[in-house]
Write an enzyme that holds these catalytic residues in place. Structure first.
Site, PDB file in Angstrom:
ATOM      1  N   ASN A   5       3.636  37.787  19.413  1.00 40.77           N
ATOM      2  CA  ASN A   5       3.848  38.503  20.669  1.00 40.77           C
ATOM      3  C   ASN A   5       2.804  38.170  21.732  1.00 40.77           C
ATOM      4  OD1 ASN A   5       4.798  40.933  22.349  1.00 40.77           O
ATOM      5  ND2 ASN A   5       2.671  41.487  21.910  1.00 40.77           N
ATOM      6  N   LYS A  31       2.796  29.112  10.955  1.00 41.19           N
ATOM      7  CA  LYS A  31       2.175  28.298   9.899  1.00 41.19           C
ATOM      8  C   LYS A  31       1.516  29.174   8.825  1.00 41.19           C
ATOM      9  CE  LYS A  31      -1.749  25.051   9.551  1.00 41.19           C
ATOM     10  NZ  LYS A  31      -1.243  24.071   8.586  1.00 41.19           N
ATOM     11  N   TYR A  46       4.754  28.793  32.027  1.00 44.22           N
ATOM     12  CA  TYR A  46       5.306  29.912  31.240  1.00 44.22           C
ATOM     13  C   TYR A  46       6.699  29.547  30.722  1.00 44.22           C
ATOM     14  CZ  TYR A  46       6.489  34.788  30.103  1.00 44.22           C
ATOM     15  OH  TYR A  46       6.850  35.947  29.444  1.00 44.22           O
ATOM     16  N   LYS A  79       7.909  29.042  26.860  1.00 40.83           N
ATOM     17  CA  LYS A  79       8.915  29.913  26.247  1.00 40.83           C
ATOM     18  C   LYS A  79      10.171  29.122  25.839  1.00 40.83           C
ATOM     19  CE  LYS A  79       6.605  33.821  26.529  1.00 40.83           C
ATOM     20  NZ  LYS A  79       6.133  34.541  25.328  1.00 40.83           N
ATOM     21  N   VAL A 135      10.370  43.394  31.841  1.00 37.55           N
ATOM     22  CA  VAL A 135      10.042  44.763  31.471  1.00 37.55           C
ATOM     23  C   VAL A 135       8.990  45.177  32.488  1.00 37.55           C
ATOM     24  CG1 VAL A 135       9.059  46.214  29.663  1.00 37.55           C
ATOM     25  CG2 VAL A 135      10.484  44.248  29.051  1.00 37.55           C
ATOM     26  N   THR A 143       6.562  47.029  32.845  1.00 37.36           N
ATOM     27  CA  THR A 143       5.235  47.561  32.540  1.00 37.36           C
ATOM     28  C   THR A 143       4.359  46.390  32.107  1.00 37.36           C
ATOM     29  OG1 THR A 143       5.970  48.018  30.300  1.00 37.36           O
ATOM     30  CG2 THR A 143       6.019  49.851  31.839  1.00 37.36           C
TER      31      THR A 143
HETATM   32  N1  LIG Z   1       6.613  42.281  30.069  1.00 34.74           N
HETATM   33  C1  LIG Z   1       7.640  41.486  30.305  1.00 34.74           C
HETATM   34  O1  LIG Z   1       8.358  41.638  31.292  1.00 34.74           O
HETATM   35  C2  LIG Z   1       7.985  40.404  29.346  1.00 34.74           C
HETATM   36  C3  LIG Z   1       9.242  39.832  29.443  1.00 34.74           C
HETATM   37  C4  LIG Z   1       9.590  38.828  28.576  1.00 34.74           C
HETATM   38  C5  LIG Z   1       8.697  38.402  27.631  1.00 34.74           C
HETATM   39  N2  LIG Z   1       7.454  38.966  27.551  1.00 34.74           N
HETATM   40  C6  LIG Z   1       6.557  38.467  26.518  1.00 34.74           C
HETATM   41  O2  LIG Z   1       6.188  39.546  25.706  1.00 34.74           O
HETATM   42  C7  LIG Z   1       4.913  39.301  25.127  1.00 34.74           C
HETATM   43  C8  LIG Z   1       4.035  40.514  25.369  1.00 34.74           C
HETATM   44  O3  LIG Z   1       3.895  40.692  26.753  1.00 34.74           O
HETATM   45  P1  LIG Z   1       3.554  42.086  27.429  1.00 34.74           P
HETATM   46  O4  LIG Z   1       4.445  42.242  28.580  1.00 34.74           O
HETATM   47  O5  LIG Z   1       3.499  43.154  26.435  1.00 34.74           O
HETATM   48  O6  LIG Z   1       2.123  41.724  28.027  1.00 34.74           O
HETATM   49  P2  LIG Z   1       0.671  42.217  27.706  1.00 34.74           P
HETATM   50  O7  LIG Z   1      -0.197  41.488  28.665  1.00 34.74           O
HETATM   51  O8  LIG Z   1       0.635  43.690  27.708  1.00 34.74           O
HETATM   52  O9  LIG Z   1       0.422  41.673  26.238  1.00 34.74           O
HETATM   53  C9  LIG Z   1      -0.012  40.395  25.959  1.00 34.74           C
HETATM   54  C10 LIG Z   1      -1.110  40.521  24.954  1.00 34.74           C
HETATM   55  O10 LIG Z   1      -1.485  39.206  24.526  1.00 34.74           O
HETATM   56  C11 LIG Z   1      -2.868  39.244  24.301  1.00 34.74           C
HETATM   57  N3  LIG Z   1      -3.440  37.908  24.287  1.00 34.74           N
HETATM   58  C12 LIG Z   1      -3.590  37.047  25.309  1.00 34.74           C
HETATM   59  N4  LIG Z   1      -4.242  35.941  24.906  1.00 34.74           N
HETATM   60  C13 LIG Z   1      -4.491  36.095  23.576  1.00 34.74           C
HETATM   61  C14 LIG Z   1      -5.104  35.303  22.588  1.00 34.74           C
HETATM   62  N5  LIG Z   1      -5.642  34.103  22.868  1.00 34.74           N
HETATM   63  N6  LIG Z   1      -5.176  35.781  21.328  1.00 34.74           N
HETATM   64  C15 LIG Z   1      -4.657  36.998  21.018  1.00 34.74           C
HETATM   65  N7  LIG Z   1      -4.064  37.807  21.920  1.00 34.74           N
HETATM   66  C16 LIG Z   1      -3.983  37.351  23.189  1.00 34.74           C
HETATM   67  C17 LIG Z   1      -3.443  40.114  25.391  1.00 34.74           C
HETATM   68  O11 LIG Z   1      -4.730  40.589  25.041  1.00 34.74           O
HETATM   69  C18 LIG Z   1      -2.388  41.204  25.492  1.00 34.74           C
HETATM   70  O12 LIG Z   1      -2.699  42.307  24.680  1.00 34.74           O
HETATM   71  C19 LIG Z   1       4.383  38.036  25.794  1.00 34.74           C
HETATM   72  O13 LIG Z   1       4.573  36.947  24.920  1.00 34.74           O
HETATM   73  C20 LIG Z   1       5.253  37.903  27.021  1.00 34.74           C
HETATM   74  O14 LIG Z   1       5.382  36.564  27.431  1.00 34.74           O
HETATM   75  C21 LIG Z   1       7.089  39.962  28.379  1.00 34.74           C
END
Ligand SMILES: NC(=O)c1ccc[n+]([C@@H]2O[C@H](COP(=O)([O-])OP(=O)(O)OC[C@H]3O[C@@H](n4cnc5c(N)ncnc54)[C@H](O)[C@@H]3O)[C@@H](O)[C@H]2O)c1
Length: 284
Positions: free
Chosen positions: A113, A147, A180, A184, A213, A215
């Site tokens: 995630n 992995k 990005y 993805k 999303v 937030t």
């Molecule tokens: N929020 C959205 O609209 C949305 C939509 C589609 C996909 N996503 C994907 O969902 C996932 C979570 O996103 P989110 O919206 O909850 O964002 P978020 O920023 O709240 O969460 C991302 C998390 O990744 C962590 N992170 C970043 N670099 C890291 C590293 N090197 N090692 C470990 N952790 C690391 C951050 O500390 C953070 O807690 C992401 O992969 C994002 O691309 C989010």
């Protein structure tokens, strides 16, 4: 949902690791709460602190925040542990997988995630090191997760579930988001190859593709794109709602529901998929 009973009883007692799950209002937190409600023993992992020039403090799930989330899940009856893990570092990802095994006795579910979605720029302005930062966390991080999780799951010989958190950007292109989007899209190829390799061992590998999303990271993206498109926040959000057949942007819980389903026995014949959770905004 109370933690007394879940929707999928077969999940009770399974062990899951979720990367990037230490940030409030993030998808990782929502998936952790939902899996804990299903009786899954959950290891929250996150990087714990800002690291490097491309990671501002406000984008990081800090150790303190992760501990707060864990304490709340515990207080509600969930079984949860925490582990700091930078997904860029092979030894840390390996250690997180071994931590789950040592602490809870098995590893059944791994969720990639962690993600960077905030280094946005037109391609002509995009610095190569920012590209590397995005590709590194989003794609290399997912590769390392698969992995080391698969290594343990294969050893256990009981199958497993690997879920990658992709995006609408796994399916469509977006201006200012080439890194990005590439990361993805790459995750979908990674998922398909992993599904081929791990299917014979009963390990399914799927990608979830949420739309925006509003937030956490999504809120930042909405603000950014409303500014660069010159629409302003309200019009940008109105336009978003108008193009989503179900009439609203995604919620963290929408992703958490799809995640629980993919972890359950109901999804035992689904692998190699890139499943949209987008209210009808994406079709393919
Ligand atoms: N929020 C959205 O609209 C949305 C939509 C589609 C996909 N996503 C994907 O969902 C996932 C979570 O996103 P989110 O919206 O909850 O964002 P978020 O920023 O709240 O969460 C991302 C998390 O990744 C962590 N992170 C970043 N670099 C890291 C590293 N090197 N090692 C470990 N952790 C690391 C951050 O500390 C953070 O807690 C992401 O992969 C994002 O691309 C989010």
């Amino acid at each position: 949902m109370t933690y007394a009973q879940g929707k999928y009883p077969e999940l009770a007692g399974k062990v899951a690791v979720i990367t990037g799950a230490g940030r409030r209002e993030g998808l990782g937190e929502a998936m952790a709460r939902r899996l804990a409600a299903e009786g899954v023993k959950v290891v929250l992992t996150d990087i714990g602190h800002a690291a490097g020039e491309h990671m501002p403090e406000q984008a990081v799930g800090t150790s303190a925040e992760m501990e707060e989330i864990a304490a709340e899940i515990r207080a509600a009856g969930g079984d949860v542990a925490t582990c700091v893990c930078n997904v860029l570092e092979p030894q840390e990802v390996h250690a997180a997988a071994e931590f789950a095994l040592g602490h809870f006795g098995s590893l059944d579910i791994w969720i990639n995630n962690a993600g960077i979605g905030y280094l946005m720029a037109p391609i002509v302005d995009m610095a190569a090191d920012k590209w590397d930062a995005v590709l590194g966390v989003n794609l290399r991080g997912a590769f390392l997760g698969i992995k080391y999780a698969a290594e343990i799951m294969l050893r256990q010989g009981r199958g497993g579930r690997i879920i990658n958190i992709g995006s609408q950007a796994s399916k469509s292109g977006f201006a200012h988001a080439a890194a990005y989007t590439a990361s993805k899209h790459g995750m979908v190829g990674l998922t398909r190859s992993a599904a081929q390799e791990l299917g014979p061992a009963g390990i399914t590998v799927n990608t979830l593709c949420p739309n925006h999303v509003t937030t956490g990271l999504g809120a930042w993206q909405n603000t950014h794109f409303s500014e660069v498109t010159g629409k302003g926040y309200e019009r940008y959000m109105d336009d978003m709602r108008a193009r989503i057949p179900l009439g609203r942007p995604g919620l963290q819980e929408d992703v958490a529901k799809a995640c629980a389903f993919l972890c359950s026995d109901e999804a035992s014949y689904i692998t190699g998929e890139a499943m949209n959770v987008s209210g009808g905004e994406e079709y393919h």
